[in-house]
Design an enzyme around this catalytic site. Structure first.
Site, PDB file in Angstrom:
ATOM      1  CG  ASP A 225      -2.135   0.914   0.981  1.00 35.21           C
ATOM      2  OD1 ASP A 225      -2.091   1.744   0.055  1.00 35.21           O
ATOM      3  OD2 ASP A 225      -3.132   0.813   1.742  1.00 35.21           O
TER       4      ASP A 225
HETATM    5  C1  BGC Z   1      -4.984   3.319   0.116  1.00 41.54           C
HETATM    6  C2  BGC Z   1      -5.010   2.380  -1.049  1.00 41.54           C
HETATM    7  C3  BGC Z   1      -4.834   3.143  -2.337  1.00 41.54           C
HETATM    8  C4  BGC Z   1      -3.558   3.944  -2.270  1.00 41.54           C
HETATM    9  C5  BGC Z   1      -3.292   4.767  -3.514  1.00 41.54           C
HETATM   10  C6  BGC Z   1      -3.789   4.259   0.091  1.00 41.54           C
HETATM   11  O1  BGC Z   1      -3.954   5.287   1.012  1.00 41.54           O
HETATM   12  O2  BGC Z   1      -4.995   2.596   1.324  1.00 41.54           O
HETATM   13  O3  BGC Z   1      -6.222   1.663  -1.061  1.00 41.54           O
HETATM   14  O4  BGC Z   1      -4.849   2.272  -3.427  1.00 41.54           O
HETATM   15  O5  BGC Z   1      -3.623   4.844  -1.172  1.00 41.54           O
HETATM   16  O6  BGC Z   1      -4.173   5.827  -3.601  1.00 41.54           O
END
Ligand code: BGC
Length: 830
Positions: A225
């Site tokens: 993530d």
């Molecule tokens: C989230 C993800 C997301 C990523 C990119 C993170 O804060 O947990 O689900 O894909 O950001 O935006």
């Protein structure tokens, strides 16, 4: 683009090139190596639409209903088409990898991202994930199922430890991933931010090597993530292939160092690079070049599909005296805080600027041939709505220094139409010598349409001050309290009030400083963001007066829709909800309107359950979720009967927060979250504990009636199948759809098991009077097994298993049968 010869490339790449491939180059792109024909791959959120490369001021998109809404359709074929639509949108925006679906579990209705995930039930969630992945990947685009695993709350999401039994991990939290892997083979998976039983998921050899790649034979690519890679050697050794975003925090020269000191061997790096290359190779047939332009494809077909999905997701919770459907020719009054805003999505990385979004009032006005009136009744929020509701556009000038510096230079300017801004991927054009803070002046003219006191508010990651005609009204620079906004970097709302006169022009200005100017101590990946700001403004309403106005209108109308609920300010990534109740004076409003007009339907918009203390007095209630671009039209379709509701709750709606299974253990304490309810999540808990609920899992009414009979159950241990079939007849006068929910219950298990568990389902559309046989195929081992912690395997015990088939988990007229398993068996894998 010619396919990649992965092994030859691996042999040719230098160690430095390999290391460079292990992390992104920016927020949304992977590293290209042109001499080997390796393009830069673009990734994008996900999970209900494709935002593209800009979180700030991005290009518009098709927005599907939120995850819970999609699951409420119980229609895998339709959800697969939703996946195809996402893939088409992705290709237009030059995106090869969609960051979705979100496959976490609503342990509690309060989870900030509960709206993004599908269901409290792993089988429904897994089926929806598989359908989405199948749709996306049928177009050659990669899905990324996320967040693996136990990312079920936002509180302290990066550091908290989800302490979960192996049994609950397997039966509840990992099972949706397992089912999606079995049925749709996603090409990519995203690890979660949190720890699981002491180890961060992104560096956990047990989860990533043993379970994911070992037992489940996952051969796709694993990415972290955003900012969720916390180690160098450990994460690479565990098989975390790609660190996102870039530039790298934990790789780059640190990997060199780890190789130099022998913590990593080049083989460890090769394993990750090989999977990144194989993944890249799968995406080449899309023909998307590095830095492809971003285009949009806002077509009639897209709108029609979005409307179909949204109306198929709306659950008819209650319909006494056949209040619904409304008559189009009668007069309708639309009341409530969500009536004139389009609550199309929850907040956080799932949100995106929609092509358009239809409000419930507009949707209803477009369908009704009678008179349509509107009254707001009350506001949903203790914080004022975005200022862009009353100043549609603001100018934004970017500077290299604060307003106090007369020599400061303007480096950028633009006009913006949003007032909830997160400068995640916006970088002002400053010289590389400039380090640290940067500044923005926002300005707009406010011409009030009514005289009164106006409430202004700022929530900020950084610092900000708001002025009206040069006078300071809100100071969000001096005193700040962290409240988890802006992905954990922001303050709560800071307020100021001013009396303004109707039809006079007021200059509203806001001076903002980037995150580096914040006096607040935040911990996290500060370098990932410039900061953010939310600017709110609304006329202060006198609650009694507004409710009386709404009641007066309701009295005169033939039929009333109260559109209430939550919105992206309440349900969002970054924080959890604090309470189950509807915010503001909504309960007062609903009670008052229900007393004024008995022909009232309450339409609720929320991604997860809300409390309904007025339920006994409400003849009709619809759960309409966040419905995407077409949210208002879909609500109108169901209210007036153009669509016959066929959706079913993917979550139990509890009566009180105190009744919920994770009530005592939701949220982290001293760094850990105890999953104390174990496998008894959602209806598994309410049924076992004999707790009354507001609306049970799987519940949902229709405007027609169905009769079911002729249940047949065929189980085979040799072929691993459980086939359940039944006859369904539409006994009413309207076409409609029936969802057959198949629950299985073991008679004498050797350990405590839920009363019954969903193991399969099927949906059939029937014209008036039509009768059809519906067959639900399942795997026998999946339908019968529990996770045996001693054997570290699934256990299918020799026993008799009851089968219950009905239109809800609490259907009083379930068809029942049973089958026998003749021999106990343990199994692993898919
Ligand atoms: C989230 C993800 C997301 C990523 C990119 C993170 O804060 O947990 O689900 O894909 O950001 O935006």
């Amino acid at each position: 683009m010619p396919p990649l010869d992965v092994e030859a490339i691996l042999r040719g790449l230098s160690l430095q090139e390999k290391i460079a491939l292990l992390s992104g180059v920016d927020n949304w792109h992977t590293k290209p190596i042109p001499r080997y024909g390796i393009p830069s791959i673009r990734v994008s959120d996900g999970p209900n639409g494709i935002r593209g490369t800009k979180m700030f001021n991005g290009s518009p998109a098709a927005c599907l209903p939120c995850g819970t809404a999609l699951a409420a359709t119980w229609d895998t074929a339709l959800i697969q088409r939703g996946g195809e639509l996402q893939a088409d949108e992705a290709v237009a925006k030059g995106v090869s990898v969609i960051l979705g679906p979100t496959v976490n579990t609503q342990r509690s209705p309060l989870g900030g991202r509960g709206f993004e995930s599908f269901s409290e039930d792993p089988v429904l969630s897994g089926a929806m994930a598989a359908a989405t992945v199948a749709g996306i990947q049928s177009r050659g685009v990669s899905a990324t199922i996320k967040h693996f695993v136990c990312n079920d709350q936002e509180h302290e999401r990066m550091k908290q430890d989800s302490r979960v039994s192996q049994r609950a991990l397997r039966e509840i939290y990992a099972l949706p991933f397992q089912i999606a892997l079995r049925d749709a083979k996603p090409w990519a998976l995203m690890t979660s931010y949190n720890r699981v039983n002491g180890v961060h998921a992104s560096e956990d050899p047990y989860l990533l090597k043993e379970v994911l790649r070992g037992e489940w034979s996952f051969d796709g690519m694993v990415m972290s993530d955003w900012g969720g890679t916390y180690s160098t050697a450990e994460a690479i050794k565990a098989g975390l292939d790609l660190e996102m975003p870039g530039p790298s925090f934990m790789r780059g020269s640190l990997v060199n160092h780890a190789v130099a000191c022998g913590k990593l061997h080049e083989d460890d790096i090769d394993a990750c690079v090989r999977r990144i290359l194989e993944f890249t190779d799968k995406l080449l047939p899309l023909g998307i070049p590095s830095n492809a332009p971003e285009q949009t494809v806002d077509t009639k077909e897209t709108a029609a599909l979005l409307r179909q999905v949204a109306s198929a997701s709306i659950v008819l919770l209650k319909n006494q005296n056949k209040v619904l459907p409304f008559a189009k020719e009668k007069s309708t009054c639309v009341i409530g805080p969500n009536a004139k805003i389009a609550a199309y999505s929850g907040g956080g990385s799932a949100s995106l600027p929609p092509y358009y979004a239809v409000t419930p009032v507009d949707g209803i006005a477009a369908v009704s041939t009678g008179r349509v009136d509107h009254a707001v009744g009350c506001v949903a929020d203790n914080k004022p709505a975005l200022i862009t509701n009353i100043i549609p556009q603001l100018s934004m000038a970017v500077y290299d220094a604060p307003p106090s510096n007369p020599a400061r230079r303007k480096v950028d300017d633009m006009t913006i139409r949003e007032a909830n801004l997160y400068f995640y991927d916006y970088h002002p054009p400053l010289p590389s010598s400039h380090c640290g803070a940067w500044y923005i002046d926002f300005a707009g003219t406010l011409r009030p349409d009514a005289t009164g006191e106006y409430l202004f508010s700022l929530s900020v990651a950084g610092t900000a001050r708001l002025f009206v005609d040069g006078a300071l009204v809100v100071d969000a620079a001096t005193h700040q309290t962290p409240e988890g906004t802006f992905f954990g970097f922001g303050t709560g709302e800071i307020y100021g009030r001013v009396r303004l006169e109707k039809d006079k022009d007021y200059a509203v200005t806001v001076e903002w400083g980037s995150l580096a100017t914040s006096p607040m101590q935040t911990h996290g990946a500060e370098s990932m963001t410039g900061g953010g700001i939310r600017i709110g403004c609304a006329r202060q309403l006198d609650v009694d007066e507004e409710i009386q106005r709404a009641v007066a209108l309701a009295r005169q109308a033939d039929q009333v829709a109260v559109v209430a609920g939550l919105n992206a300010d309440w349900e969002s990534e970054g924080f959890d909800r604090g309470a189950l109740g509807l915010p503001g004076a909504q309960n007062l409003l609903i009670r008052a309107v229900l007393a004024a007009n008995h022909n009232t339907a309450v339409v609720l918009q929320s991604g997860t359950p809300v409390a309904m203390p007025w339920i006994a007095a409400a003849p009709a209630v619809l759960q309409a979720w966040y419905g995407g671009n077409e949210t208002g039209r879909a609500i109108a379709d169901v209210l007036f009967g153009d669509a016959n509701p066929s959706a079913k709750l993917p979550l139990t709606f509890p009566a009180r927060l105190e009744d919920t299974p994770a009530f005592l253990s939701f949220g982290a304490e001293r760094g850990r979250t105890l999953y104390g309810e174990d496998v008894f999540v959602g209806y598994r808990f309410y049924e076992k504990a004999g707790r009354d609920v507001l609306f049970p899992f799987g519940h949902g009414l229709s405007y027609t009636e169905f009769a079911v009979d002729a249940l047949c159950v065929d189980a085979s241990e040799a072929d691993d199948h459980l086939r359940v079939s039944l006859c369904v007849q539409n006994t009413g006068t309207r076409g409609g759809a029936y969802v057959a929910q198949v629950y299985v219950s073991q008679r004498q298990p050797s350990i405590a098991r839920p009363v019954k568990e969903l193991k399969g389902f099927g949906k059939v559309f029937l014209g008036p009077g039509e009768r059809q046989t519906l067959t639900v195929p399942m795997s026998l081992k999946y339908a019968t097994s529990f996770w045996d912690e001693q054997k570290k395997s699934w256990a299918m015990e020799k026993d008799t298993f009851d089968v219950f088939v009905g239109g809800s988990s609490a259907d009083e007229k379930m068809l029942t049968s049973f089958f026998v398993v003749s021999e106990t068996r343990w199994w692993n894998g898919l």
